[in-house]
Motif scaffolding. Structure first.
Motif, mmCIF file in Angstrom:
data_model
loop_
_atom_site.group_PDB
_atom_site.id
_atom_site.type_symbol
_atom_site.label_atom_id
_atom_site.label_comp_id
_atom_site.label_asym_id
_atom_site.label_seq_id
_atom_site.Cartn_x
_atom_site.Cartn_y
_atom_site.Cartn_z
ATOM 1 N N ASN A 131 -53.611 56.795 74.760
ATOM 2 C CA ASN A 131 -53.130 55.750 73.853
ATOM 3 C C ASN A 131 -54.158 54.624 73.888
ATOM 4 O O ASN A 131 -54.242 53.876 74.858
ATOM 5 N N THR A 175 -57.728 63.260 73.229
ATOM 6 C CA THR A 175 -57.580 62.387 72.080
ATOM 7 C C THR A 175 -57.966 63.183 70.842
ATOM 8 O O THR A 175 -58.483 64.299 70.950
ATOM 9 N N LYS A 176 -57.717 62.617 69.663
ATOM 10 C CA LYS A 176 -58.086 63.292 68.419
ATOM 11 C C LYS A 176 -59.306 62.620 67.796
ATOM 12 O O LYS A 176 -59.443 61.398 67.845
ATOM 13 N N GLY A 227 -59.274 52.166 69.689
ATOM 14 C CA GLY A 227 -59.569 53.506 69.201
ATOM 15 C C GLY A 227 -60.827 53.608 68.369
ATOM 16 O O GLY A 227 -61.308 54.714 68.112
ATOM 17 N N LYS A 228 -61.378 52.492 67.969
ATOM 18 C CA LYS A 228 -62.552 52.503 67.085
ATOM 19 C C LYS A 228 -63.823 52.862 67.860
ATOM 20 O O LYS A 228 -64.088 52.319 68.927
ATOM 21 N N THR A 254 -65.076 55.298 63.036
ATOM 22 C CA THR A 254 -63.914 56.175 63.032
ATOM 23 C C THR A 254 -63.004 55.856 64.214
ATOM 24 O O THR A 254 -63.479 55.467 65.276
ATOM 25 N N ARG A 255 -61.713 56.006 64.033
ATOM 26 C CA ARG A 255 -60.772 55.726 65.117
ATOM 27 C C ARG A 255 -60.365 57.029 65.817
ATOM 28 O O ARG A 255 -59.937 57.978 65.164
ATOM 29 N N GLY A 269 -57.843 59.208 68.100
ATOM 30 C CA GLY A 269 -56.401 59.256 68.228
ATOM 31 C C GLY A 269 -55.657 59.402 66.916
ATOM 32 O O GLY A 269 -54.441 59.490 66.900
ATOM 33 N N GLU A 270 -56.392 59.399 65.820
ATOM 34 C CA GLU A 270 -55.741 59.499 64.512
ATOM 35 C C GLU A 270 -56.013 60.853 63.863
ATOM 36 O O GLU A 270 -56.988 61.522 64.184
#
Length: 308
Positions: free
Chosen positions: A211, A234-235, A257-258, A304-305, A307-308
């Motif tokens: 997270n 993470t994604k 996340g970035k 790009t982030r 986790g998304e």
């Protein structure tokens, strides 16, 4: 001193080794052989392998509750039963069998981190010290009187795998001392302060999902604490990425996340407060490798982030 040993994983092997060298290990109880790996071939536990090498009789009850298994223990009439990560609960009938009780080697400084994954959550929780404790077993989980402890420092980049190996060896040292003290009649019991207890639950893969809205240190601890299993994930652009190594940077973050930048040092990602440097990863359908090795033939989209 006659001992029955109960244990299953690699963690328990040093305890078995040192007891076998210095006392009479009458028998080993371990979990049944299980399917393992992609081929799902039946594999024996690490403790069973070592017991067979040492020509110690091995018992593998699916559930150690049947009358015939309890009778085996009664017939052996051990002075002590030593339990190290066995993976089954013992009934009061079994706890009452050995002359000097059932002794457990637990991978934490009790009463902190009772439960299934204490050394992992010591790191996940950001603790600076861990250790092993010997305790008298009771029916309630990890609530028995403590006998002795050995403390171990948790360094900033230590993984659960590294702590596992250290505590495994320390567990061997501690059980040797504990059994020797029992034999000499020099044992001391210290009741646990239950108000100080914490719990380390069984791990699963959902716990290991990063997270990025958490502080960088918490994420770094999660990555370390779940290495070598279940591995933090993470994604990235819809695919799952495994994260093995990281460090916290002294840089302010603003967009959790970035992806901020990438270089041979690693991938820099914003967290809640600071930035995290990701050093070692496994991309989908790729081998585990450093970020430096990955970017030789691949790239990351800055901005790009994750986790998304």
């Amino acid at each position: 001193m006659k001992i029955v040993f109960m244990g299953t994983p690699e963690f328990a092997v040093p305890c078995l080794d040192i007891l076998d060298k210095n006392f009479e290990v009458q028998a080993v109880f371990t979990q049944p052989d299980r399917p393992k790996g992609r081929g799902k071939k039946m594999a024996m536990s690490a403790v069973k392998e070592r017991a067979l090498e040492s020509q110690i009789p091995v018992y593998q009850p699916e559930k150690i509750k049947k009358s015939e298994d309890i009778q085996v223990l009664k017939d052996l009439s051990p002075d002590v039963i030593v339990v190290v990560a066995y993976g089954q609960l013992l009934s009061q009938e079994i706890l009452d069998i050995p002359k000097f009780g059932c002794i457990n080697v637990h991978a934490s400084l009790l009463p902190r981190l009772r439960g299934a994954a204490p050394l992992n959550f010591a790191i996940v929780n950001g603790e600076k010290v861990s250790g092993v404790t010997t305790q008298y077993m009771v029916r309630k989980l990890d609530e028995g009187d403590m006998i002795d402890k050995i403390e171990v420092e948790i360094t900033e980049d230590m993984t659960a795998g590294e702590l596992h190996d250290i505590l495994s060896l320390k567990g061997g040292d501690l059980i040797m001392k504990t059994v020797s003290d029992i034999e000499a009649g020099h044992i001391h019991r210290t009741p646990q302060d239950h108000e100080l207890s914490t719990y380390a639950p069984k791990m699963d893969k959902e716990m290991a999902v990063i997270n990025w809205s958490k502080p960088a240190q918490e994420i770094h601890n999660l990555i370390r604490g779940f290495n070598p299993w279940p591995i933090a994930t993470t994604k990235y652009l819809g695919g799952k990425v495994k994260v093995f190594k990281s460090s916290v940077l002294d840089e302010e973050a603003s967009s959790p996340g970035k992806i901020i930048r990438v270089s041979s040092d690693g991938l820099v990602v914003d967290c809640l407060d600071k930035r995290l440097l990701i050093k070692e990863i496994q991309m989908p359908n790729k081998k585990r490798m450093t970020v430096a090795a990955y970017i030789l033939g691949n790239s990351f989209e800055i901005g790009t982030r994750l986790g998304e």
